[in-house]
Design a protein around this motif. Sequence first.
Motif, PDB file in Angstrom:
ATOM      1  N   PRO A  99       0.793  -1.239   0.000  1.00  0.00           N
ATOM      2  CA  PRO A  99       0.000   0.000   0.000  1.00  0.00           C
ATOM      3  C   PRO A  99       0.823   1.286   0.000  1.00  0.00           C
ATOM      4  O   PRO A  99       0.261   2.367  -0.144  1.00  0.00           O
ATOM      5  N   VAL A 100       2.162   1.191   0.145  1.00  0.00           N
ATOM      6  CA  VAL A 100       2.966   2.392   0.361  1.00  0.00           C
ATOM      7  C   VAL A 100       3.608   2.921  -0.919  1.00  0.00           C
ATOM      8  O   VAL A 100       3.441   4.087  -1.284  1.00  0.00           O
ATOM      9  N   THR A 101       4.354   2.066  -1.616  1.00  0.00           N
ATOM     10  CA  THR A 101       5.271   2.529  -2.653  1.00  0.00           C
ATOM     11  C   THR A 101       4.593   3.337  -3.746  1.00  0.00           C
ATOM     12  O   THR A 101       5.070   4.407  -4.140  1.00  0.00           O
ATOM     13  N   HIS A 102       3.498   2.848  -4.266  1.00  0.00           N
ATOM     14  CA  HIS A 102       2.828   3.535  -5.370  1.00  0.00           C
ATOM     15  C   HIS A 102       1.517   4.199  -4.931  1.00  0.00           C
ATOM     16  O   HIS A 102       0.640   4.440  -5.763  1.00  0.00           O
ATOM     17  N   THR A 162      11.639   6.438  -3.488  1.00  0.00           N
ATOM     18  CA  THR A 162      12.269   7.753  -3.312  1.00  0.00           C
ATOM     19  C   THR A 162      11.382   8.671  -2.487  1.00  0.00           C
ATOM     20  O   THR A 162      11.846   9.357  -1.568  1.00  0.00           O
ATOM     21  N   SER A 163      10.093   8.674  -2.785  1.00  0.00           N
ATOM     22  CA  SER A 163       9.156   9.502  -2.036  1.00  0.00           C
ATOM     23  C   SER A 163       9.093   9.094  -0.575  1.00  0.00           C
ATOM     24  O   SER A 163       9.099   9.947   0.326  1.00  0.00           O
ATOM     25  N   VAL A 164       9.043   7.795  -0.321  1.00  0.00           N
ATOM     26  CA  VAL A 164       8.992   7.303   1.054  1.00  0.00           C
ATOM     27  C   VAL A 164      10.257   7.693   1.811  1.00  0.00           C
ATOM     28  O   VAL A 164      10.204   8.107   2.978  1.00  0.00           O
ATOM     29  N   THR A 165      11.400   7.569   1.146  1.00  0.00           N
ATOM     30  CA  THR A 165      12.661   7.925   1.790  1.00  0.00           C
ATOM     31  C   THR A 165      12.695   9.416   2.115  1.00  0.00           C
ATOM     32  O   THR A 165      13.099   9.822   3.219  1.00  0.00           O
ATOM     33  N   GLU A 166      12.274  10.242   1.163  1.00  0.00           N
ATOM     34  CA  GLU A 166      12.293  11.700   1.359  1.00  0.00           C
ATOM     35  C   GLU A 166      11.304  12.153   2.431  1.00  0.00           C
ATOM     36  O   GLU A 166      11.631  13.006   3.271  1.00  0.00           O
ATOM     37  N   LEU A 228       9.297   2.770   6.603  1.00  0.00           N
ATOM     38  CA  LEU A 228       9.262   2.147   5.276  1.00  0.00           C
ATOM     39  C   LEU A 228       7.997   1.321   5.058  1.00  0.00           C
ATOM     40  O   LEU A 228       7.799   0.778   3.967  1.00  0.00           O
ATOM     41  N   GLY A 229       7.162   1.240   6.068  1.00  0.00           N
ATOM     42  CA  GLY A 229       5.961   0.421   5.958  1.00  0.00           C
ATOM     43  C   GLY A 229       6.286  -1.048   6.196  1.00  0.00           C
ATOM     44  O   GLY A 229       7.439  -1.432   6.378  1.00  0.00           O
ATOM     45  N   GLY A 230       5.255  -1.862   6.184  1.00  0.00           N
ATOM     46  CA  GLY A 230       5.438  -3.289   6.392  1.00  0.00           C
ATOM     47  C   GLY A 230       5.569  -4.015   5.075  1.00  0.00           C
ATOM     48  O   GLY A 230       6.110  -3.487   4.096  1.00  0.00           O
ATOM     49  N   ALA A 231       5.058  -5.230   5.040  1.00  0.00           N
ATOM     50  CA  ALA A 231       5.101  -6.005   3.809  1.00  0.00           C
ATOM     51  C   ALA A 231       4.278  -5.315   2.729  1.00  0.00           C
ATOM     52  O   ALA A 231       3.222  -4.742   3.003  1.00  0.00           O
ATOM     53  N   GLU A 232       4.790  -5.363   1.515  1.00  0.00           N
ATOM     54  CA  GLU A 232       4.108  -4.772   0.372  1.00  0.00           C
ATOM     55  C   GLU A 232       3.566  -5.895  -0.513  1.00  0.00           C
ATOM     56  O   GLU A 232       4.086  -7.020  -0.506  1.00  0.00           O
TER      57      GLU A 232
END
Length: 300
Positions: A99-102, A162-166, A228-232
């Motif tokens: 649910p996080v990356t995109h 990149t967005s999550v890291t920033e 970084l969130g959990g499992a994707e």
Amino acid sequence: MKKHALASLALASVAALALTGCAGGTDDDTAGDASGESKGALTIAVFEGWEEGIATSELWKVVLEEQGYEVELKPVSAAPVFQGLADGDYDFTTDVWEPVTHADYLGQYGDKIEKLGTWNDESKLTIAVNEDAPIDSLDELAGAIDEFNGKIIGIEPGAGLTSVTENEVIPGYGLEDFDYITSSTPAMLSELQAATDAGENIVVTLWEPHWAYSAFPLKNLEDPKGTLGGAETLSSYSRIGFADDFPEVAEWLANFTMDTAMLADLEDVMFNENAGAKDWNPIVKAWVEDNRDYVDALTS
């Protein structure tokens, strides 16, 4: 030494893919059904630099061509993948992370594309360092800025990672004094190769599964704050109307599953054992023959 040599060749392979567009898409094989007639032409959008997307797209190219379809692979960066699906320029992609990356892209384009199915739920975003680095957790990184030359090496500026890291990792752990360098996945891997060869510390943004974990001596930094969130999950998405136009293929993709071990095996064959290859198609075809029971079940 073997890991480093394999990694060097694999980097050349990834770079060659980015430069040539995607060798698999230029395969001269003629697809058709038992009568020799094509069942239709399909265009798969492939996330540039994301090996699980490259591997599964090449796999589905072989599978669909065996079933009588004509398949073209289109390597593009993240934003054009979603825009292209929304515009109907591409039929589907296999590499949407939730649910996080995109999340940002799905928030923007989610009502203009359609989810076909989730094929893996074991993936995750990571911040990795060399395995002999002096720290083990992200909450130690700010105090070790000198040990890492004040740099965090990232991937493409438009990537979800990149967005999550920033927006999450850097402010969450007070890493604002680091120089966060974004360019491309091949560039990040080149930096990783150089640091490994020189015996230097390095911190990079990565994800699992990825062939780099078998090619380089790495460890993931712990993320006690969960930035970084959990499992994707990894899912296939299509343009609207794809399931109506290609119901058979849509059903296959809806039922598609591939666990991390199977994916890692395919990636290892492509990016390590055959690093530097200019055409993935014969390599993936050989893997298909070695895993015929699994592959046949994808369309049964």
